[in-house]
Design an enzyme around this catalytic site. Structure first.
Site, PDB file in Angstrom:
ATOM      1  N   ASP A 177       0.892  -1.256   0.084  1.00 32.56           N
ATOM      2  CA  ASP A 177       0.071  -0.044   0.020  1.00 32.56           C
ATOM      3  C   ASP A 177       0.988   1.481   0.035  1.00 32.56           C
ATOM      4  OD1 ASP A 177      -2.325  -1.555   0.121  1.00 32.56           O
ATOM      5  OD2 ASP A 177      -2.311  -1.477   2.339  1.00 32.56           O
TER       6      ASP A 177
HETATM    7  P1  NAP Z   1       0.768  -4.048   3.078  1.00 33.66           P
HETATM    8  O1  NAP Z   1       0.252  -3.148   2.243  1.00 33.66           O
HETATM    9  O2  NAP Z   1      -0.022  -4.527   4.113  1.00 33.66           O
HETATM   10  O3  NAP Z   1       1.350  -5.223   2.167  1.00 33.66           O
HETATM   11  C1  NAP Z   1       2.261  -6.329   2.721  1.00 33.66           C
HETATM   12  C2  NAP Z   1       2.436  -7.170   1.611  1.00 33.66           C
HETATM   13  O4  NAP Z   1       3.479  -7.956   2.029  1.00 33.66           O
HETATM   14  C3  NAP Z   1       1.402  -7.806   1.149  1.00 33.66           C
HETATM   15  O5  NAP Z   1       1.019  -7.710  -0.172  1.00 33.66           O
HETATM   16  C4  NAP Z   1       2.139  -9.495   1.031  1.00 33.66           C
HETATM   17  O6  NAP Z   1       1.966 -10.005  -0.259  1.00 33.66           O
HETATM   18  C5  NAP Z   1       3.292  -9.184   1.336  1.00 33.66           C
HETATM   19  N1  NAP Z   1       3.933 -10.200   2.335  1.00 33.66           N
HETATM   20  C6  NAP Z   1       3.274 -10.880   3.457  1.00 33.66           C
HETATM   21  N2  NAP Z   1       3.866 -11.680   3.962  1.00 33.66           N
HETATM   22  C7  NAP Z   1       5.093 -11.617   3.035  1.00 33.66           C
HETATM   23  C8  NAP Z   1       6.436 -12.458   3.314  1.00 33.66           C
HETATM   24  N3  NAP Z   1       6.560 -13.400   4.295  1.00 33.66           N
HETATM   25  N4  NAP Z   1       7.334 -12.309   2.561  1.00 33.66           N
HETATM   26  C9  NAP Z   1       7.419 -11.486   1.559  1.00 33.66           C
HETATM   27  N5  NAP Z   1       6.112 -10.658   1.628  1.00 33.66           N
HETATM   28  C10 NAP Z   1       5.223 -10.888   2.286  1.00 33.66           C
HETATM   29  O7  NAP Z   1       2.119  -3.474   3.952  1.00 33.66           O
HETATM   30  P2  NAP Z   1       2.545  -1.859   3.873  1.00 33.66           P
HETATM   31  O8  NAP Z   1       3.109  -1.345   2.559  1.00 33.66           O
HETATM   32  O9  NAP Z   1       3.747  -2.049   4.657  1.00 33.66           O
HETATM   33  O10 NAP Z   1       1.348  -0.945   4.340  1.00 33.66           O
HETATM   34  C11 NAP Z   1       1.044  -1.040   5.614  1.00 33.66           C
HETATM   35  C12 NAP Z   1      -0.297  -1.094   5.476  1.00 33.66           C
HETATM   36  O11 NAP Z   1      -1.056  -1.386   6.768  1.00 33.66           O
HETATM   37  C13 NAP Z   1      -1.176   0.021   5.020  1.00 33.66           C
HETATM   38  O12 NAP Z   1      -2.393  -0.124   4.511  1.00 33.66           O
HETATM   39  C14 NAP Z   1      -1.510   0.896   6.500  1.00 33.66           C
HETATM   40  O13 NAP Z   1      -2.466   1.943   6.474  1.00 33.66           O
HETATM   41  C15 NAP Z   1      -1.978  -0.207   7.316  1.00 33.66           C
HETATM   42  N6  NAP Z   1      -1.792  -0.107   8.760  1.00 33.66           N
HETATM   43  C16 NAP Z   1      -0.594   0.508   9.147  1.00 33.66           C
HETATM   44  C17 NAP Z   1      -0.433   0.538  10.450  1.00 33.66           C
HETATM   45  C18 NAP Z   1       0.751   1.432  11.093  1.00 33.66           C
HETATM   46  O14 NAP Z   1       0.672   2.019  12.271  1.00 33.66           O
HETATM   47  N7  NAP Z   1       1.797   1.196  10.540  1.00 33.66           N
HETATM   48  C19 NAP Z   1      -1.612   0.193  11.345  1.00 33.66           C
HETATM   49  C20 NAP Z   1      -2.548  -0.464  10.981  1.00 33.66           C
HETATM   50  C21 NAP Z   1      -2.734  -0.488   9.547  1.00 33.66           C
HETATM   51  P3  NAP Z   1       2.073 -11.437  -0.664  1.00 33.66           P
HETATM   52  O15 NAP Z   1       0.813 -11.764   0.343  1.00 33.66           O
HETATM   53  O16 NAP Z   1       1.752 -11.526  -2.138  1.00 33.66           O
HETATM   54  O17 NAP Z   1       3.195 -12.017  -0.176  1.00 33.66           O
END
Ligand code: NAP
Length: 438
Positions: free
Chosen positions: A364
């Site tokens: 994201d």
């Molecule tokens: P993300 O958008 O959640 O994407 C994580 C990606 O990691 C997934 O598409 C997944 O694809 C891949 N993944 C999962 N396990 C894996 C593994 N073992 N090895 C390799 N890849 C793996 O992560 P992000 O870009 O860090 O964004 C964070 C999101 O969380 C945002 O939408 C944010 O709003 C939300 N959020 C953040 C917080 C905060 O405080 N930081 C709190 C709550 C929510 P595959 O399944 O294809 O592997």
């Protein structure tokens, strides 16, 4: 035996020192370098406050009440110790949601004792108890819903038309009852009960519709949660009102499935050669890095590249991972020096001059839809401009979406190559490939 006045002075002095320790602890928690000592200082403050309360104030309590307090502290201490030791890094947000909820519940319980007790209170005491009870109850029920969502126990966000007016109605009804309690207008046990029931309902009603891109630990939790929420809302370019009252995070199926094009895979050996001959590489870690616990391997790869004369930087998005500071903590644990780590504002202009943007388990936070697709639930959220790099290598296991449940246009761009696999395994392969490239 010291006089009552001396005990009073010593108690107040101890509380002042405890408060100073909390502030010092919080200050030190703001940097990864000093965070561990910050937790210790704040813990010392809590120990002092608890001991003083037990020794000085508790000396006038009955033996039975003291035994209850000591028993509760022992039980809570054991549960906190065991759960703190066992919790996985990826489950920390749920844990924080629970802790925040318990804090709110405790505040509400104290207020309830005061308000039900019917003791003679002046209006200031009643106001404090009512406000404390309100914040505590909203925090308690809201945090439990946040916990259930983060834990995957509640997967759907409950939304219906006119929801914000219903929430506003509950808020107003709670305020009216709170006013009656404070002023003593017909304020018996039924009114106090109705006041707490509505405050609990409000916590649930405010948290249930928030979903998709944002449900954070402690969304509606008093001061700490509000600060966290404000930080998150700022990072996502949303107002707090937008988050709490506008079903923020809802993703339409059109926005979720709007990306056309095919992802192109790359072998680790080819990606390794490309990286070994690059001049500048920006690494973007995300939630997948935390899941795979790949931080040590990533730092090993970065060091190898630096030895090859490559300029390596780490770019951290404020909401990468699942809690604020998630990526900073992991990189710090692996020993990545802070001067190699940049936040979004510092690094974004540099992607244009990067030969490779290496995305490790992030999704994201590098989705260009946030800039271009007005229908996207993350439209307007600042993102890391990885799509501006000359080449993009994305490490993820497959076609899985990120937290917001939407597709990512970055993955089908011409300059993007997908290195499929678990982040730790894929980075290990990259290390071998860079070594083989000489
Ligand atoms: P993300 O958008 O959640 O994407 C994580 C990606 O990691 C997934 O598409 C997944 O694809 C891949 N993944 C999962 N396990 C894996 C593994 N073992 N090895 C390799 N890849 C793996 O992560 P992000 O870009 O860090 O964004 C964070 C999101 O969380 C945002 O939408 C944010 O709003 C939300 N959020 C953040 C917080 C905060 O405080 N930081 C709190 C709550 C929510 P595959 O399944 O294809 O592997």
């Amino acid at each position: 035996m010291p006089s009552a006045a001396t005990i009073q002075t010593l108690t107040q002095l101890s509380y002042l020192i405890a408060a100073a320790l909390f502030i010092l602890g919080l200050k030190r928690m703001s940097s990864p370098v000093t965070a561990v000592s910050g937790v210790r200082w704040a813990g010392l403050g809590m120990l002092l406050a608890t001991l003083v309360t037990l020794v000085f104030v508790g000396s006038s309590a009955s033996a039975f009440n003291l035994a209850l307090v000591v028993g509760a502290i022992a039980l809570g201490g054991v549960i906190a110790w065991v759960s703190g030791k066992r919790v996985a890094m990826t489950d920390m947000p749920q844990m924080i949601a629970l802790y925040n909820g318990m804090g709110g519940g405790a505040a509400a319980a104290i207020a309830a004792v005061e308000l039900y007790g019917g003791n003679e209170h002046n209006v200031v005491h009643l106001t404090m108890a009512t406000i404390g009870g309100f914040i505590g109850a909203v925090s308690f029920s809201g945090s439990l819903i946040a916990f259930a969502k983060l834990q995957g126990l509640i997967t759907k966000s409950v939304r219906f038309s006119g929801q914000k007016f219903v929430n506003l109605g509950i808020l107003l009804a709670t305020a009216v009852l709170g006013f009656m309690v404070i002023t003593g207008l017909h304020a018996g046990a039924p009114e106090v009960s109705a006041f707490f029931a509505l405050a609990l309902l409000l916590g649930v009603a405010m948290t249930l519709p928030i979903g998709g891109a944002m449900i954070i630990a402690g969304t509606v939790v008093g001061a700490a949660g509000t600060l966290l929420t404000q930080l998150m809302a700022k990072a996502m370019n949303r107002s707090l009102g937008n988050v709490l009252f506008s079903n923020f995070g809802e993703s339409s199926s059109a926005a979720a499935g709007g990306v056309t094009g095919t992802q192109k895979a790359i072998e680790a050996s080819d990606a390794g050669v490309m990286m070994a001959y690059s001049q500048k590489i920006i690494i973007v870690p995300g939630y997948g890095l935390a899941v795979a616990q790949a931080q040590h391997k990533v730092w090993e790869l970065a060091q190898l590249l630096i030895d090859h004369g490559v300029k390596v930087r780490f770019a951290i998005h404020p909401v990468a991972g699942r809690m604020p500071g998630h990526m900073n903590v992991l990189l710090a644990e692996a020993g990545v020096p802070y001067d190699l780590i940049s936040d979004l504002d510092e690094i974004n202009a540099e992607f244009e001059t990067a030969d490779v943007a290496l995305i490790i388990g992030a999704n994201d936070v590098v989705n260009p839809d946030a800039r271009t697709n007005k229908g996207s639930p993350i439209y307007g959220m600042p993102i890391l401009s990885a799509d501006k790099a000359k080449n993009v290598v994305v490490i993820k296991r497959g076609q899985g979406q990120g937290f917001s449940g939407i597709d990512n246009a970055l993955f089908v761009l011409d300059q993007t190559r997908m290195l499929y696999g678990d982040a730790q395994a894929a980075v290990s392969q990259l290390i071998q490939a860079v070594k083989a490239a000489g």
